[in-house]
Design an enzyme around this catalytic site. Structure first.
Site, mmCIF file in Angstrom:
data_model
loop_
_atom_site.group_PDB
_atom_site.id
_atom_site.type_symbol
_atom_site.label_atom_id
_atom_site.label_comp_id
_atom_site.label_asym_id
_atom_site.label_seq_id
_atom_site.Cartn_x
_atom_site.Cartn_y
_atom_site.Cartn_z
ATOM 1 N N ASP A 437 0.836 -1.205 0.000
ATOM 2 C CA ASP A 437 0.000 0.000 0.000
ATOM 3 C C ASP A 437 0.873 1.258 0.000
ATOM 4 O O ASP A 437 2.078 1.213 0.296
ATOM 5 C CB ASP A 437 -0.875 -0.039 1.262
ATOM 6 C CG ASP A 437 -2.204 0.668 1.096
ATOM 7 O OD1 ASP A 437 -2.341 1.469 0.162
ATOM 8 O OD2 ASP A 437 -3.106 0.428 1.922
ATOM 9 N N ASP A 501 -10.755 1.883 -3.198
ATOM 10 C CA ASP A 501 -11.286 1.566 -1.870
ATOM 11 C C ASP A 501 -12.806 1.521 -1.891
ATOM 12 O O ASP A 501 -13.420 1.147 -0.893
ATOM 13 C CB ASP A 501 -10.818 2.615 -0.855
ATOM 14 C CG ASP A 501 -9.449 2.281 -0.308
ATOM 15 O OD1 ASP A 501 -8.949 1.173 -0.608
ATOM 16 O OD2 ASP A 501 -8.866 3.107 0.414
HETATM 17 C C1 DGJ Z 1 -5.929 1.656 1.922
HETATM 18 C C2 DGJ Z 1 -6.270 0.431 1.145
HETATM 19 O O1 DGJ Z 1 -6.747 0.770 -0.115
HETATM 20 C C3 DGJ Z 1 -7.263 -0.403 1.946
HETATM 21 O O2 DGJ Z 1 -7.687 -1.498 1.183
HETATM 22 C C4 DGJ Z 1 -6.598 -0.834 3.198
HETATM 23 O O3 DGJ Z 1 -5.528 -1.698 2.909
HETATM 24 C C5 DGJ Z 1 -6.109 0.381 3.972
HETATM 25 N N1 DGJ Z 1 -5.327 1.267 3.170
HETATM 26 C C6 DGJ Z 1 -5.324 -0.039 5.176
HETATM 27 O O4 DGJ Z 1 -4.770 1.016 5.827
#
Ligand code: DGJ
Length: 700
Positions: A437, A501
């Site tokens: 990430d 997300d």
């Molecule tokens: C952003 C990601 O896109 C989510 O899926 C998740 O992993 C969060 N970060 C975790 O902090």
């Protein structure tokens, strides 16, 4: 020396003229048997009053020194300001079957250029500049320029933001410039480095369409300019901050790859990108395992018993890979602490992760884990030990994003530290998958007294490369707060991207449609969430969530055990459906259809056109009482297909006294490819936010 070089591929043709600074004279559909000089002669342009006595070529690196009034391909200067307008001559051409390298020199400026082009499913071009002079060369920009023909007068641009990635915007391309600059230090949600240009009114299956993408995960600049003399071009390259690249004597800089495609219609044009991803990437040949992700199921609230229970519930519905998201390490009990400490939290997992991993493996699933290696929280062991390891101008107060700072992995010590921790994690545990990430953009990144975006991006690639070499069986996912780092260079190092997300299917239909113009579905993470989407609070049917997530790399992201038994059964059905169609969707050709605005229709045609799976999603109420016919072009005209509805988990239909016979009846309909293209199929009447699936099976 023959100055015209022709590269041909199954779907593309390219003619490059090297009589002066290399220039693309033709790029598009195959020309068949032609004398290449006739192409040049046919397109020779008259000189007109009011201009120069020569028309400077619209070269791959256009030159201000030759009188080009658009944006020069190379911008830079020596300390005194001189050599700002170099002029190159061709010094050598090397070619093989499908690639070309042209070396150019400017003895006055003491600079050399090397232009590399290859042609396969797409055109891939890059340029490098080398400083032969005794003094520094300050490089402001080096880009790749692709000319487009005069009948191109519309652009399809991509915008977005967090949880709303890859939004498309069509604009008329009159005289002047469209400029897209990304300064976020990652590929970005806001400005995906992608555009299409085509004939007015181009659609999924009509019109001459070109697409161009910059394979780069840092800052970028994309320009589409129509000159006053009628010529037009797109120009793509890295956006360099002032002072970011200074070439000492003997040093070089190479641009990222520019990848360009062509097709009649957006759908065939995007196949060039998809096939390139399939060839360049490390994509595994194994089926893409169904994922369960802990994030929306428990966020930071990790409790080993609850995690195990989620794994049990995931295995029971057919999940194949269990991914432990954020919250498992250091002091990471929320988003204010812990980043940088990639060791298992003893508070949460006192016995380490091994018991959990054994449990997951015992259930027949692979184990995956989340990391965010480029970041650090000030509340972390790492920051307390090395407060100077951050990618900022140390003289100024840093700007925080999600309470975190960017680690300066361009420093050898910080790089070695992160590499060591990640390596230990992978050595010590049975981990098959890493979700990588990056939750904040870079703000004025600085290292060793200079801007640091480029160096950060290169260090990131090195980190991936080193880890992949040490752990060749581990798969990686590129995530950046959803789809903030999606490009074809990161996809050389990752098996998939997290598209967004937002897993609300209504939003996802649009996000995945935009993204499908660049990426094939097997690299696009798509999850079935809880009935009520966390990012929008909108509630959706399981059938709609399934039909949407099916056309990606499927996952489930909710507290599965907390769902009703009926919902759990539907999720299991969705997974079974995915497993049935995964070979077709993940190896076939993505197709999108032009429809009325209230609808999104798309699908996958098998490469041999032996079958197809297509989806028709009614997003809002139809503009007409009975939805417009669904035309499905692109199948062989004489092939005959049996048309069958595919039942989705849960209810789907809308308010109608009857439905089309082919949909309602048990008796399947047989249609030719020609019929599907010309008169199409009557869709059923559907409630908004509902989708149906149709399978087409070729009759032999
Ligand atoms: C952003 C990601 O896109 C989510 O899926 C998740 O992993 C969060 N970060 C975790 O902090």
């Amino acid at each position: 020396m023959n100055a015209l070089h022709r590269l041909t591929a199954a779907h593309l043709d390219l003619i490059v003229d090297t009589s002066s600074t290399p220039t693309i004279r033709y790029f598009g559909a195959p020309l068949g048997e032609v004398d290449t000089t006739s192409v040049i002669r046919a397109l020779e342009r008259p000189l007109v009053p009011g201009g120069l006595d020569v028309e400077p070529p619209l070269a791959i690196v256009p030159e201000a020194g030759g009188g080009f009034f658009g944006r020069p391909g190379l911008l830079g200067h020596r300390p005194t300001g001189i050599d700002h307008a170099p002029q190159f001559t061709v010094a050598g051409v090397e070619r093989s079957d499908n690639s070309l390298r042209v070396d150019c020199v400017d003895d006055v400026a003491a600079l050399r250029l090397a232009i590399t082009i290859s042609l396969d499913e797409a055109l891939i071009a890059s340029v490098s500049v080398h400083n032969d002079g005794p003094t520094r060369y300050h490089l402001d920009a080096l880009t790749v320029t692709l000319p487009l023909p005069d009948h191109v007068d519309q652009l399809l641009l991509f915008d977005g933001r967090w949880a709303r990635e890859f939004a498309t915007r069509r604009v008329d391309w009159g005289e002047g410039t469209h400029q897209i600059d990304n300064r976020r230090g990652r590929t970005s949600h806001e400005h995906p480095p992608l555009l299409f240009a085509g004939q007015r009114g181009f659609g999924e299956w009509r019109g001459d369409v070109w697409g161009a993408h910059l394979a780069w995960s840092g800052n970028h600049s994309i320009r589409a300019e129509r000159l006053a003399d009628g010529r037009r071009y797109v120009q793509l390259g890295e956006l360099l901050q002032p002072g970011e690249v200074v070439l000492e004597s003997g040093e070089s800089y190479r641009t990222p790859d520019v990848i360009a495609v062509h097709g009649y219609g957006l759908t065939p044009a995007s196949w060039g990108f998809h096939r390139t991803v399939r060839r360049r990437g490390p994509q595994r040949v194994t089926p893409r395992a169904v994922v369960a992700n802990t994030w929306e199921a428990m966020y930071f609230d990790h409790d080993p018993d609850a995690v195990r229970a989620l794994a049990d519930a995931a295995a029971a519905v057919g999940v194949e890979r269990f991914v432990l998201d954020d919250g498992w390490f250091g002091g990471r009990r929320g988003d204010t602490a812990g980043l940088g400490d990639w060791v298992v939290s003893e508070d949460v997992y006192p016995d380490g992760l091994a018991p959990l991993i054994d449990h997951v493996r015992g259930l027949g699933m692979e184990f995956g884990i989340w990391v965010e290696p480029e970041m650090v929280n000030t509340d972390s062991e790492l920051y307390r030990a090395h407060p100077d390891w951050v990618l900022v101008d140390q003289r100024r107060a840093p700007v925080l994003g999600r309470n975190q700072l960017v680690l300066d992995i361009t420093r050898d010590d910080a790089f070695a530290h992160v590499l060591g921790q990640l390596d230990a994690l992978l050595v010590d545990h049975d981990i098959a998958y890493v979700k990588w990430d990056m939750n904040r953009p870079l703000v004025a990144p600085a290292t060793s007294g200079a801007p640091g975006t480029r160096r950060h991006t290169l260090a990131l690639y090195r980190l991936f490369d080193e880890l992949r070499e040490r752990h060749p069986n581990v798969e990686f996912e590129s995530c950046a707060g959803g789809g903030g780092r999606i490009d074809l260079e990161i996809l050389r190092r990752t098996e998939r991207v997290w598209a967004s997300d937002c897993i609300d299917p209504l939003e996802r239909q649009a996000i995945q449609r935009g993204l499908s113009m660049l990426l094939p579905p097997e690299v696009v993470g798509a999850h079935i969430g809880a009935p009520r989407a966390h990012t929008t609070q909108r509630t959706s049917r399981t059938s709609f969530r399934t039909a949407t997530a099916l056309f990606g790399h499927l996952g489930v992201e909710c507290d599965i055990g907390a769902q009703t038994p009926g919902e759990q059964a539907r999720i299991a059905e969705a997974i079974a459906l995915y497993r049935r169609f995964r070979p077709l969707i993940h190896a076939g050709d993505v197709v999108r259809f032009d429809t009325e605005d209230s609808v999104m229709a798309h699908g996958a045609y098998a490469a041999d056109r032996g079958e197809a799976l297509v989806s028709f999603a009614q997003l809002t109420r139809s503009q007409q009482q009975v939805p417009a016919r669904w035309l499905l072009p692109g199948l062989p005209f004489d092939a005959r297909y049996t048309i069958r509805r595919i039942d989705l988990p849960g209810e789907v239909l809308g308010m109608a006294f009857s439905q089309p016979a082919w949909w309602a009846a048990g008796e399947p309909l047989v249609l030719t490819g020609r019929q599907l293209a010309l008169h199409g199929l009557q869709p059923p009447v559907l409630h908004p936010e509902t989708a149906v699936l149709v399978h087409l099976d070729r009759v032999v």
